[in-house]
Design an enzyme around this catalytic site. Sequence first.
Site, PDB file in Angstrom:
ATOM      1  N   LYS A  68       0.823  -1.213   0.000  1.00  0.00           N
ATOM      2  CA  LYS A  68       0.000   0.000   0.000  1.00  0.00           C
ATOM      3  C   LYS A  68       0.859   1.265   0.000  1.00  0.00           C
ATOM      4  O   LYS A  68       0.540   2.241  -0.670  1.00  0.00           O
ATOM      5  CB  LYS A  68      -0.978   0.008   1.172  1.00  0.00           C
ATOM      6  CG  LYS A  68      -0.398  -0.330   2.524  1.00  0.00           C
ATOM      7  CD  LYS A  68      -1.507  -0.594   3.532  1.00  0.00           C
ATOM      8  CE  LYS A  68      -0.961  -1.127   4.842  1.00  0.00           C
ATOM      9  NZ  LYS A  68      -2.033  -1.566   5.768  1.00  0.00           N
ATOM     10  N   THR A  69       1.967   1.285   0.729  1.00  0.00           N
ATOM     11  CA  THR A  69       2.791   2.497   0.788  1.00  0.00           C
ATOM     12  C   THR A  69       4.086   2.358  -0.003  1.00  0.00           C
ATOM     13  O   THR A  69       4.849   3.313  -0.106  1.00  0.00           O
ATOM     14  CB  THR A  69       3.153   2.829   2.247  1.00  0.00           C
ATOM     15  OG1 THR A  69       3.865   1.726   2.825  1.00  0.00           O
ATOM     16  CG2 THR A  69       1.912   3.113   3.064  1.00  0.00           C
ATOM     17  N   ASP A 127       5.955  -6.781   9.475  1.00  0.00           N
ATOM     18  CA  ASP A 127       5.685  -5.541   8.745  1.00  0.00           C
ATOM     19  C   ASP A 127       6.759  -5.311   7.683  1.00  0.00           C
ATOM     20  O   ASP A 127       7.947  -5.542   7.929  1.00  0.00           O
ATOM     21  CB  ASP A 127       5.672  -4.362   9.735  1.00  0.00           C
ATOM     22  CG  ASP A 127       4.879  -3.178   9.221  1.00  0.00           C
ATOM     23  OD1 ASP A 127       4.720  -3.054   7.992  1.00  0.00           O
ATOM     24  OD2 ASP A 127       4.423  -2.372  10.056  1.00  0.00           O
ATOM     25  N   LYS A 139      16.398   7.918   7.613  1.00  0.00           N
ATOM     26  CA  LYS A 139      17.570   8.265   6.804  1.00  0.00           C
ATOM     27  C   LYS A 139      17.550   9.741   6.421  1.00  0.00           C
ATOM     28  O   LYS A 139      18.583  10.417   6.416  1.00  0.00           O
ATOM     29  CB  LYS A 139      17.605   7.409   5.537  1.00  0.00           C
ATOM     30  CG  LYS A 139      18.708   7.829   4.562  1.00  0.00           C
ATOM     31  CD  LYS A 139      18.755   6.979   3.315  1.00  0.00           C
ATOM     32  CE  LYS A 139      19.844   7.493   2.375  1.00  0.00           C
ATOM     33  NZ  LYS A 139      20.040   6.617   1.199  1.00  0.00           N
ATOM     34  N   HIS A 282      26.159 -11.164  45.510  1.00  0.00           N
ATOM     35  CA  HIS A 282      27.147 -10.743  44.509  1.00  0.00           C
ATOM     36  C   HIS A 282      27.397 -11.820  43.460  1.00  0.00           C
ATOM     37  O   HIS A 282      28.524 -12.229  43.209  1.00  0.00           O
ATOM     38  CB  HIS A 282      28.442 -10.317  45.187  1.00  0.00           C
ATOM     39  CG  HIS A 282      28.290  -9.099  46.053  1.00  0.00           C
ATOM     40  ND1 HIS A 282      27.804  -7.904  45.576  1.00  0.00           N
ATOM     41  CD2 HIS A 282      28.533  -8.911  47.370  1.00  0.00           C
ATOM     42  CE1 HIS A 282      27.749  -7.015  46.556  1.00  0.00           C
ATOM     43  NE2 HIS A 282      28.183  -7.607  47.661  1.00  0.00           N
TER      44      HIS A 282
END
Length: 528
Positions: A68-69, A127, A139, A282
């Site tokens: 879609k993108t 994704d 970027k 410890h």
Amino acid sequence: MTTNTVRRALLSVSDKEGLVPFAQRLHALGIELVSTGGTSRTLAEAGLPVTDVASLTGVPEMLDGRVKTLHPAVHGGLLADLSKDEHVAAIDKAGIVPIGVVVCNLYPFENALEGAAEERELVEKIDVGGPSMTRAAAKNYHHVAVVVDTADYDAVASALEAHETSVPFALRRRLAAKAFARLSAYDAAIAGWLDGATADDDTDVDHTVWRAFGGRRVAEMRYGENPHQSAGFYRSVGGEGIASAKVVQGKALSYNNIADADAALTAVADFTGGPSVVIVKHANPCGIATAASLAEAYEDARKCDPVSAFGGVVALSEALDKATAERIAAIFTEVVIAPGADEEALAILAGKPNVRVLLTNGLPTPGGTMVRSVGGGLLVQDLDAGVIDEAELKVVTDRAPTDAEWADLRFAWRAVKHVKSNAIVYVKGGATVGVGAGQMSRVDAARIAAWKAQDAAREAGEAETRTKGSVAASDAFFPFADGLETIAAAGATAVIQPGGSRRDDEVIAAANAAGMAMVMTGMRHFRH
């Protein structure tokens, strides 16, 4: 430095928390809202004007929303370097408007992984478009502000309001760093899942030549091991153990608290044959015991080294009960961690508000991966989940162990695995009675463990040292007979050790001379 006057913002999120108020502030500034799928519907239902991505690309969503993108109309607006005339000319010619803010928090792959989703469902939660947009925006941080965390909505909206719809450069760069870190953690979760899913495949591909590790900070420490060191606590996706424990009481955990609690919880997970307790100080166990009840196990573990138990971390193999809580509350304890607790036990520890109480969903299963930073790199190894094969245990002395010695030898071998090298552990009756940890010399480890046992007996008013009639375990072989002779002098009657020294014959001879039984495992348990 550059400015980024924002005319258009792209919002595509899985987590809708805070989305509408944030988008309302952008709209009030005259910023066009561009969105996709469910995010677009959420904004429209809130009465906000929203431009669907498909109207920019001219292509509807396809492949069940997988595409879609991923289109020049989107990525051209994200990647254009607006300081270059040729970039500006190119997007102007294509009719592309620069995108100045990107908001994306990715498909919830980690949630699906922790929910034990099936493989096909997990694949669908990976994704592609979101990370691509996020990476492009990060970027191009000289011109784009990228938001991957709902906690940053207010900072970005406030910056836009204060700077005439521009996000200052320093904030953009900080947001870009956060975005790349988020992508790294996201990809590490995917790579880790696939790595585990394909670990047993019979292929020639070295799938570990590249390793990815990531996590999300779940606590910001006041400081690290020392006040001049900064620190944070990060949780890996799908991990079990200390990182998934729930704090139900007490002050904030420190770096050292978490490290010791992890050591204690990991150790007690190796003792599931009955009610068991591990006390750590410890990073080393100062007492381990298994008994008929949890309260008895705690008392036996504490008796091993009552001085070190003060201010220690206590891990339990079973749910904390009233009787055990009463004993723990009798001395200062930093942390108690258990796979559960009854109400009476919690009420008792509530009277000690500084005690941190952590509850888990169960004990961690042996195994996993350990990562340690070194100068300029990482050391990565499997956690020590080594278990001896009973059939391969070798009795190498004239005398074989008695049944009682066998039981304590097996216990001692599990215990010594969790003690820093060089390590010697004395055990009697299902409990450690002396622990020698982290010494440069194995002889010194044997001596220290015996000294501590003697001191504890003297403090309790006992007539003889507790190592008399005990058994001992060594995490690695004896390079010389002197370590074995020190153990014999302490009164131990049997020893379990890996073997493999060039002087094994001398060590065996010394054991025979002392009338001791000795068993060799063929397995080493160094712990650095």
